[in-house]
Design a protein around this motif. Structure first.
Motif, PDB file in Angstrom:
ATOM      1  N   SER A  26      19.042  46.287  24.572  1.00  0.00           N
ATOM      2  CA  SER A  26      20.050  46.388  25.631  1.00  0.00           C
ATOM      3  C   SER A  26      21.435  46.647  25.066  1.00  0.00           C
ATOM      4  CB  SER A  26      20.071  45.094  26.442  1.00  0.00           C
ATOM      5  OG  SER A  26      20.512  44.016  25.619  1.00  0.00           O
ATOM      6  N   GLY A  27      21.606  46.303  23.788  1.00  0.00           N
ATOM      7  CA  GLY A  27      22.931  46.352  23.172  1.00  0.00           C
ATOM      8  C   GLY A  27      23.509  44.971  22.991  1.00  0.00           C
ATOM      9  N   GLY A  28      22.872  43.952  23.596  1.00  0.00           N
ATOM     10  CA  GLY A  28      23.310  42.571  23.421  1.00  0.00           C
ATOM     11  C   GLY A  28      22.937  42.036  22.053  1.00  0.00           C
ATOM     12  N   VAL A  29      23.489  40.877  21.720  1.00  0.00           N
ATOM     13  CA  VAL A  29      23.340  40.336  20.378  1.00  0.00           C
ATOM     14  C   VAL A  29      21.867  40.102  20.013  1.00  0.00           C
ATOM     15  CG1 VAL A  29      23.730  37.949  21.158  1.00  0.00           C
ATOM     16  CG2 VAL A  29      24.126  38.557  18.761  1.00  0.00           C
ATOM     17  N   ASP A  30      21.062  39.610  20.953  1.00  0.00           N
ATOM     18  CA  ASP A  30      19.672  39.270  20.640  1.00  0.00           C
ATOM     19  C   ASP A  30      18.872  40.505  20.237  1.00  0.00           C
ATOM     20  OD1 ASP A  30      20.429  36.734  21.535  1.00  0.00           O
ATOM     21  OD2 ASP A  30      19.769  37.165  23.585  1.00  0.00           O
ATOM     22  N   SER A  31      18.957  41.549  21.058  1.00  0.00           N
ATOM     23  CA  SER A  31      18.158  42.743  20.787  1.00  0.00           C
ATOM     24  C   SER A  31      18.694  43.525  19.593  1.00  0.00           C
ATOM     25  CB  SER A  31      18.089  43.637  22.028  1.00  0.00           C
ATOM     26  OG  SER A  31      19.370  44.044  22.447  1.00  0.00           O
ATOM     27  N   VAL A  32      19.999  43.475  19.363  1.00  0.00           N
ATOM     28  CA  VAL A  32      20.568  44.165  18.194  1.00  0.00           C
ATOM     29  C   VAL A  32      20.128  43.465  16.912  1.00  0.00           C
ATOM     30  CG1 VAL A  32      22.701  44.781  17.001  1.00  0.00           C
ATOM     31  CG2 VAL A  32      22.517  45.112  19.478  1.00  0.00           C
ATOM     32  N   VAL A  33      20.159  42.139  16.909  1.00  0.00           N
ATOM     33  CA  VAL A  33      19.679  41.386  15.745  1.00  0.00           C
ATOM     34  C   VAL A  33      18.198  41.682  15.510  1.00  0.00           C
ATOM     35  CG1 VAL A  33      19.083  39.058  14.939  1.00  0.00           C
ATOM     36  CG2 VAL A  33      21.396  39.549  15.764  1.00  0.00           C
ATOM     37  N   LEU A  34      17.401  41.733  16.558  1.00  0.00           N
ATOM     38  CA  LEU A  34      15.984  42.055  16.422  1.00  0.00           C
ATOM     39  C   LEU A  34      15.794  43.426  15.791  1.00  0.00           C
ATOM     40  CD1 LEU A  34      12.962  41.519  16.978  1.00  0.00           C
ATOM     41  CD2 LEU A  34      13.307  42.505  19.254  1.00  0.00           C
ATOM     42  N   GLY A  56      28.751  50.575  35.981  1.00  0.00           N
ATOM     43  CA  GLY A  56      29.615  51.735  35.787  1.00  0.00           C
ATOM     44  C   GLY A  56      29.798  52.121  34.341  1.00  0.00           C
ATOM     45  N   ALA A  57      31.055  52.203  33.928  1.00  0.00           N
ATOM     46  CA  ALA A  57      31.388  52.632  32.567  1.00  0.00           C
ATOM     47  C   ALA A  57      30.822  51.672  31.524  1.00  0.00           C
ATOM     48  CB  ALA A  57      32.904  52.744  32.417  1.00  0.00           C
ATOM     49  N   GLU A  58      30.715  50.400  31.890  1.00  0.00           N
ATOM     50  CA  GLU A  58      30.176  49.418  30.945  1.00  0.00           C
ATOM     51  C   GLU A  58      28.709  49.726  30.623  1.00  0.00           C
ATOM     52  OE1 GLU A  58      29.552  44.571  30.615  1.00  0.00           O
ATOM     53  OE2 GLU A  58      30.908  45.384  32.143  1.00  0.00           O
ATOM     54  N   SER A  59      27.921  50.115  31.635  1.00  0.00           N
ATOM     55  CA  SER A  59      26.524  50.485  31.399  1.00  0.00           C
ATOM     56  C   SER A  59      26.428  51.724  30.518  1.00  0.00           C
ATOM     57  CB  SER A  59      25.821  50.763  32.737  1.00  0.00           C
ATOM     58  OG  SER A  59      25.703  49.586  33.507  1.00  0.00           O
ATOM     59  N   ASP A  60      27.296  52.704  30.761  1.00  0.00           N
ATOM     60  CA  ASP A  60      27.305  53.912  29.930  1.00  0.00           C
ATOM     61  C   ASP A  60      27.714  53.579  28.503  1.00  0.00           C
ATOM     62  OD1 ASP A  60      26.565  55.344  32.154  1.00  0.00           O
ATOM     63  OD2 ASP A  60      28.612  55.970  32.647  1.00  0.00           O
ATOM     64  N   GLY A  61      28.630  52.619  28.348  1.00  0.00           N
ATOM     65  CA  GLY A  61      29.044  52.185  27.018  1.00  0.00           C
ATOM     66  C   GLY A  61      27.898  51.539  26.254  1.00  0.00           C
ATOM     67  N   ASP A  62      27.082  50.762  26.964  1.00  0.00           N
ATOM     68  CA  ASP A  62      25.905  50.161  26.325  1.00  0.00           C
ATOM     69  C   ASP A  62      24.954  51.240  25.822  1.00  0.00           C
ATOM     70  OD1 ASP A  62      26.908  47.694  27.004  1.00  0.00           O
ATOM     71  OD2 ASP A  62      25.582  47.395  28.726  1.00  0.00           O
ATOM     72  N   GLU A  63      24.762  52.274  26.639  1.00  0.00           N
ATOM     73  CA  GLU A  63      23.867  53.367  26.260  1.00  0.00           C
ATOM     74  C   GLU A  63      24.381  54.073  25.009  1.00  0.00           C
ATOM     75  OE1 GLU A  63      22.719  57.784  27.946  1.00  0.00           O
ATOM     76  OE2 GLU A  63      22.888  56.160  29.419  1.00  0.00           O
ATOM     77  N   ILE A 176      27.263  41.961  12.161  1.00  0.00           N
ATOM     78  CA  ILE A 176      26.596  42.865  13.096  1.00  0.00           C
ATOM     79  C   ILE A 176      27.399  42.947  14.387  1.00  0.00           C
ATOM     80  CG2 ILE A 176      24.530  43.139  14.554  1.00  0.00           C
ATOM     81  CD1 ILE A 176      22.909  41.879  12.272  1.00  0.00           C
ATOM     82  N   GLN A 177      27.603  44.132  14.881  1.00  0.00           N
ATOM     83  CA  GLN A 177      28.321  44.316  16.140  1.00  0.00           C
ATOM     84  C   GLN A 177      27.326  44.390  17.294  1.00  0.00           C
ATOM     85  OE1 GLN A 177      30.589  47.918  15.355  1.00  0.00           O
ATOM     86  NE2 GLN A 177      32.436  46.698  14.983  1.00  0.00           N
ATOM     87  N   TRP A 178      27.777  43.960  18.459  1.00  0.00           N
ATOM     88  CA  TRP A 178      26.954  44.024  19.652  1.00  0.00           C
ATOM     89  C   TRP A 178      27.838  44.173  20.883  1.00  0.00           C
ATOM     90  CZ3 TRP A 178      27.870  39.430  17.030  1.00  0.00           C
ATOM     91  CH2 TRP A 178      28.497  38.410  17.747  1.00  0.00           C
ATOM     92  N   ARG A 179      27.205  44.335  22.029  1.00  0.00           N
ATOM     93  CA  ARG A 179      27.932  44.490  23.296  1.00  0.00           C
ATOM     94  C   ARG A 179      27.743  43.241  24.147  1.00  0.00           C
ATOM     95  NH1 ARG A 179      31.092  48.828  24.970  1.00  0.00           N
ATOM     96  NH2 ARG A 179      30.014  48.887  26.989  1.00  0.00           N
ATOM     97  N   GLU A 180      28.790  42.823  24.823  1.00  0.00           N
ATOM     98  CA  GLU A 180      28.708  41.701  25.758  1.00  0.00           C
ATOM     99  C   GLU A 180      28.483  42.240  27.170  1.00  0.00           C
ATOM    100  OE1 GLU A 180      28.492  38.620  25.286  1.00  0.00           O
ATOM    101  OE2 GLU A 180      29.209  38.277  23.236  1.00  0.00           O
ATOM    102  N   ASP A 181      27.507  41.689  27.855  1.00  0.00           N
ATOM    103  CA  ASP A 181      27.214  42.058  29.240  1.00  0.00           C
ATOM    104  C   ASP A 181      27.999  41.120  30.147  1.00  0.00           C
ATOM    105  OD1 ASP A 181      26.166  42.441  31.773  1.00  0.00           O
ATOM    106  OD2 ASP A 181      24.104  42.631  31.096  1.00  0.00           O
ATOM    107  N   SER A 182      28.954  41.663  30.887  1.00  0.00           N
ATOM    108  CA  SER A 182      29.819  40.833  31.728  1.00  0.00           C
ATOM    109  C   SER A 182      29.038  40.063  32.785  1.00  0.00           C
ATOM    110  CB  SER A 182      30.881  41.703  32.406  1.00  0.00           C
ATOM    111  OG  SER A 182      30.277  42.682  33.237  1.00  0.00           O
TER     112      SER A 182
END
Length: 435
Positions: A26-34, A56-63, A176-182
């Motif tokens: 998803s881009g979140g910390v758990d899946s990025v670490v995996l 919106g833009a946040e979902s596109d940013g995750d992609e 490791i960088q990741w995305r936060e889901d608001s």
């Protein structure tokens, strides 16, 4: 954490080695670490990402982030966008359930079409605790308390032995960088309320609450395995295969105590959900039934009969003279012969001139009657079936070979007296049911 992850895969999940893995990210910390851990173990993997278009833009940013992560790790990435709100509205469900359905439908599609062996997701111990508490709050049996399975078909969750704290600590130590889901910060959803309000309180009550929970779930799993082994041994004795269906003696079932619990455990795998109705079948009149999406359970005198639901309704089949019949539901061979040989349940000899082709092969209907071979007078099929001690399912599956509206043969059971070979017979036809 990397060493612990490697040991866990080596000891408990060797099925991941040498396989093509689809890592949900998803881009979140758990899946990025995996994703990082799988890559460091040299596993054959690709990332898969769903853009639900809900932020919106946040979902596109995750992609974009997941695509960059795949490039950084040197692996393939598969991305799909969904109109989640339209799907939820069409199916009259919540946004959460719509996203879940869309996600797993697509994952299964990719697994099948792209040649991947397993889907790997980043659920960890805290996710499992949340699922346990959600199921507990709604009321559940032992299976609901087991939480999220580590391996479920082609879905594998190798982080379930790790806490959220361990995952976060590893991400920070490895920069490791990741995305936060608001949306994770909102208490709009039950899981988030449990995550933000209840779980911290439980951990306050006992510093090792999560570790204790993991041990408790291990004990529950062992108990569940013990129960399941017992149920399978009971099923092996109680469930009797009978011509494509299963017969269960009600008397023996009622001797099992507590009966309601045994009924649930014995029949839950067949899709039944109306457990009061299933329980009431034990004392219901013959012919009563309960139907699930895949099976039916019928009361027949002193037995329950379990069978799979039929697909298309059975239709009559026409049998033309001197033509092969490749599409019949059973194999019948029609042969012109000069004399009568020994007949049996699978073979009859008929006066051919008494037949009107095409013959009809159909199932029985209420009101059907015939003239049993060797007897005088007619007999209703319902009475014949009762005398033959046929159960409900067997009656429904019984085929009749007919000439016009007259029954020639209750196939495999009894021929009709009206079509027998006599002294004036000039042409004989031998009909055999082949196995």
């Amino acid at each position: 954490m990397l060493e612990k992850f490697k040991k866990h895969v080596d000891l408990n999940l060797p099925l991941l080695k040498g396989k093509r893995l689809l890592v949900a990210c998803s881009g979140g910390v758990d899946s990025v670490v995996l994703a990082h851990l799988c890559r460091k173990l040299g596993l054959d993997m690709a990332l898969v990402h769903c853009n639900f278009g809900l932020r919106g833009a946040e979902s596109d940013g995750d992609e974009d982030f997941v695509s960059q992560l795949a490039e950084q790790l040197g692996v393939e990435v598969l991305v799909k966008r969904f109109d989640t709100e339209a799907y939820a509205e069409k199916n009259r469900g919540s946004i959460q359930m719509a996203a879940r359905d869309l996600r797993y439908q697509w994952f299964q599609e990719v697994l099948g079409k792209e040649g991947f062996d397993f889907l790997v997701t980043a659920h960890h111990a805290d996710d499992n605790l949340e699922t346990f508490l959600i199921n507990l709050s709604r009321g559940t049996g032992i299976e609901g308390l087991l939480g999220i399975p580590e391996v479920n078909g082609k879905t594998v969750r190798p982080l379930l032995v790790f806490s959220q704290e361990e995952v976060m600590a590893y991400a920070q130590s490895e920069h490791i960088q990741w995305r936060e889901d608001s949306s994770n910060a909102s208490n709009k959803y039950l899981r988030n309320r449990i995550r933000h309000e209840l779980v911290p309180k439980l951990k306050e009550l006992h510093p090792t609450f999560l570790q204790n929970f993991i041990r408790t779930q291990s004990h529950l799993l062992q108990t569940h395995t013990l129960v399941d082994n017992h149920i399978q041994s009971i099923k092996a004795k109680l469930f009797v295969e009978n011509g494509g269906s299963i017969t269960i003696d009600i008397g023996e079932l009622e001797h099992l105590q507590p009966t309601a619990t045994y009924v649930y455990e014995l029949f839950k795998a067949y899709g039944f959900t109306e457990w009061d109705d299933v329980q009431h079948l034990l004392t219901a009149m013959s012919g009563k039934e309960v139907v699930s999406k895949t099976h039916r359970l019928v009361k027949d005198r002193q037995h329950l009969i379990l069978s799979e639901l039929e697909g298309e309704p059975k239709r009559p089949y026409l049998i033309f003279e001197n033509e092969e019949q490749p599409n019949l539901p059973l194999k019948l061979n029609l042969e012109n012969v000069k004399s009568i040989e020994k007949s049996g349940q699978d073979t009859i000899f008929i006066d051919k001139e008494k037949l009107n082709f095409p013959l009809v092969l159909r199932n029985w209907e209420k009101g059907d009657y015939f003239y049993p071979f060797g007897m005088q007078g007619k007999k209703k099929l319902s009475k014949f079936f009762k005398d033959e001690k046929m159960d409900v399912i067997s009656k429904e599956k019984q085929w009749l070979l007919c000439s016009d509206n007259d029954i020639v043969w209750v196939v495999g059971r009894r021929a009709d007296e009206r079509f027998k070979v006599g002294d004036s017979t000039r042409q004989i036809i031998k009909i055999t049911q082949l196995t």
